[in-house]
Design a protein around this motif. Sequence first.
Motif, PDB file in Angstrom:
ATOM      1  N   ARG A 104     -73.459  40.378   9.695  1.00  9.05           N
ATOM      2  CA  ARG A 104     -72.220  39.623   9.503  1.00  9.05           C
ATOM      3  C   ARG A 104     -72.407  38.148   9.839  1.00  9.05           C
ATOM      4  O   ARG A 104     -71.854  37.270   9.165  1.00  9.05           O
ATOM      5  CB  ARG A 104     -71.092  40.221  10.342  1.00  9.05           C
ATOM      6  N   VAL A 105     -73.179  37.869  10.883  1.00  8.30           N
ATOM      7  CA  VAL A 105     -73.468  36.473  11.243  1.00  8.30           C
ATOM      8  C   VAL A 105     -74.245  35.809  10.112  1.00  8.30           C
ATOM      9  O   VAL A 105     -73.960  34.661   9.742  1.00  8.30           O
ATOM     10  CB  VAL A 105     -74.228  36.387  12.583  1.00  8.30           C
ATOM     11  N   ASP A 106     -75.231  36.520   9.553  1.00  7.90           N
ATOM     12  CA  ASP A 106     -76.003  35.969   8.432  1.00  7.90           C
ATOM     13  C   ASP A 106     -75.102  35.670   7.239  1.00  7.90           C
ATOM     14  O   ASP A 106     -75.217  34.619   6.601  1.00  7.90           O
ATOM     15  CB  ASP A 106     -77.115  36.942   8.019  1.00  7.90           C
ATOM     16  N   THR A 107     -74.196  36.600   6.922  1.00  2.97           N
ATOM     17  CA  THR A 107     -73.268  36.407   5.804  1.00  2.97           C
ATOM     18  C   THR A 107     -72.370  35.207   6.065  1.00  2.97           C
ATOM     19  O   THR A 107     -72.151  34.368   5.176  1.00  2.97           O
ATOM     20  CB  THR A 107     -72.413  37.681   5.596  1.00  2.97           C
ATOM     21  N   LEU A 108     -71.848  35.096   7.278  1.00  6.17           N
ATOM     22  CA  LEU A 108     -70.984  33.971   7.637  1.00  6.17           C
ATOM     23  C   LEU A 108     -71.743  32.649   7.528  1.00  6.17           C
ATOM     24  O   LEU A 108     -71.211  31.667   7.001  1.00  6.17           O
ATOM     25  CB  LEU A 108     -70.431  34.158   9.057  1.00  6.17           C
ATOM     26  N   ARG A 109     -72.989  32.615   7.961  1.00 10.88           N
ATOM     27  CA  ARG A 109     -73.802  31.399   7.872  1.00 10.88           C
ATOM     28  C   ARG A 109     -74.008  30.995   6.412  1.00 10.88           C
ATOM     29  O   ARG A 109     -73.878  29.827   6.058  1.00 10.88           O
ATOM     30  CB  ARG A 109     -75.153  31.633   8.559  1.00 10.88           C
ATOM     31  N   ASP A 110     -74.315  31.985   5.572  1.00 11.91           N
ATOM     32  CA  ASP A 110     -74.521  31.698   4.142  1.00 11.91           C
ATOM     33  C   ASP A 110     -73.228  31.195   3.491  1.00 11.91           C
ATOM     34  O   ASP A 110     -73.244  30.245   2.700  1.00 11.91           O
ATOM     35  CB  ASP A 110     -75.035  32.937   3.414  1.00 11.91           C
ATOM     36  N   ASP A 111     -72.106  31.847   3.825  1.00 16.43           N
ATOM     37  CA  ASP A 111     -70.814  31.414   3.288  1.00 16.43           C
ATOM     38  C   ASP A 111     -70.487  29.991   3.725  1.00 16.43           C
ATOM     39  O   ASP A 111     -69.991  29.186   2.933  1.00 16.43           O
ATOM     40  CB  ASP A 111     -69.692  32.372   3.731  1.00 16.43           C
ATOM     41  N   LEU A 112     -70.757  29.692   4.983  1.00 20.34           N
ATOM     42  CA  LEU A 112     -70.501  28.345   5.500  1.00 20.34           C
ATOM     43  C   LEU A 112     -71.372  27.320   4.781  1.00 20.34           C
ATOM     44  O   LEU A 112     -70.893  26.229   4.428  1.00 20.34           O
ATOM     45  CB  LEU A 112     -70.746  28.301   7.011  1.00 20.34           C
ATOM     46  N   SER A 134     -77.363  49.978  16.067  1.00 21.91           N
ATOM     47  CA  SER A 134     -76.633  49.894  14.794  1.00 21.91           C
ATOM     48  C   SER A 134     -75.537  48.833  14.860  1.00 21.91           C
ATOM     49  O   SER A 134     -75.324  48.095  13.895  1.00 21.91           O
ATOM     50  CB  SER A 134     -76.037  51.254  14.432  1.00 21.91           C
ATOM     51  N   ALA A 135     -74.849  48.739  16.004  1.00 28.06           N
ATOM     52  CA  ALA A 135     -73.805  47.731  16.155  1.00 28.06           C
ATOM     53  C   ALA A 135     -74.409  46.326  16.161  1.00 28.06           C
ATOM     54  O   ALA A 135     -73.854  45.394  15.579  1.00 28.06           O
ATOM     55  CB  ALA A 135     -73.015  47.965  17.431  1.00 28.06           C
ATOM     56  N   LEU A 136     -75.545  46.184  16.798  1.00 34.58           N
ATOM     57  CA  LEU A 136     -76.219  44.884  16.837  1.00 34.58           C
ATOM     58  C   LEU A 136     -76.682  44.484  15.437  1.00 34.58           C
ATOM     59  O   LEU A 136     -76.553  43.319  15.036  1.00 34.58           O
ATOM     60  CB  LEU A 136     -77.407  44.935  17.793  1.00 34.58           C
ATOM     61  N   SER A 137     -77.179  45.444  14.673  1.00 32.09           N
ATOM     62  CA  SER A 137     -77.617  45.168  13.306  1.00 32.09           C
ATOM     63  C   SER A 137     -76.440  44.745  12.433  1.00 32.09           C
ATOM     64  O   SER A 137     -76.545  43.783  11.661  1.00 32.09           O
ATOM     65  CB  SER A 137     -78.291  46.408  12.733  1.00 32.09           C
TER      66      SER A 137
END
Length: 189
Positions: free
Chosen positions: A168-176, A160-163
């Motif tokens: 969050r990494v995906d969201t950060l990439r999209d925001d960037l 669950s923590a890895l998911s």
Amino acid sequence: MLATAALRILNHLIGHTPGAAARLARHQGARARLSAGGLAVDFRIDGDGRFVAADDGTPQVILSLQADALFRQAYEAGALTRGARIEGDAALAESLGQVLKTLRWDAAEDLSRVVGDPLAERMVGTASQVAAGVRDLGGRMASALGEYAADEAGLLLRPSALSTFSDRVDTLRDDLARLEKRISRLERR
């Protein structure tokens, strides 16, 4: 010496398995090789459906077992043929495979000859309980070690923590990516 012991054990198990000797007796005179780990045993099947050491002749069937298969068969049905490779005469291989799959050691029967039925049953029951306890303890220790490594020591991540981290990494990439497009548009003006 090990080959003779292995054949003795197999013949003993065949004697305790209904129908096994009769099934093998149909292949009287057939030669086979049984290999497990570094041990290879060449044998032939006699008229009683038992294995007899044979040093001469080419085996019609070669059975390659896992190294610990003979020992695991004592307490785990089907362990002898699990992961086995069989080459050669199909009818003989099928008969050998079926017989080896059904072999099971009746420890209480063998012990009863030495210590009597009641004590043999109690010894086998106690040994089964100890084995179950050891398996249970091993499972609990593995679970506790996994929890310690994940929660206390921080060495492992829970799924669950890895998911969550991945999301969050995906969201950060999209925001960037959106920010880069905005900057690019501002630079063009």
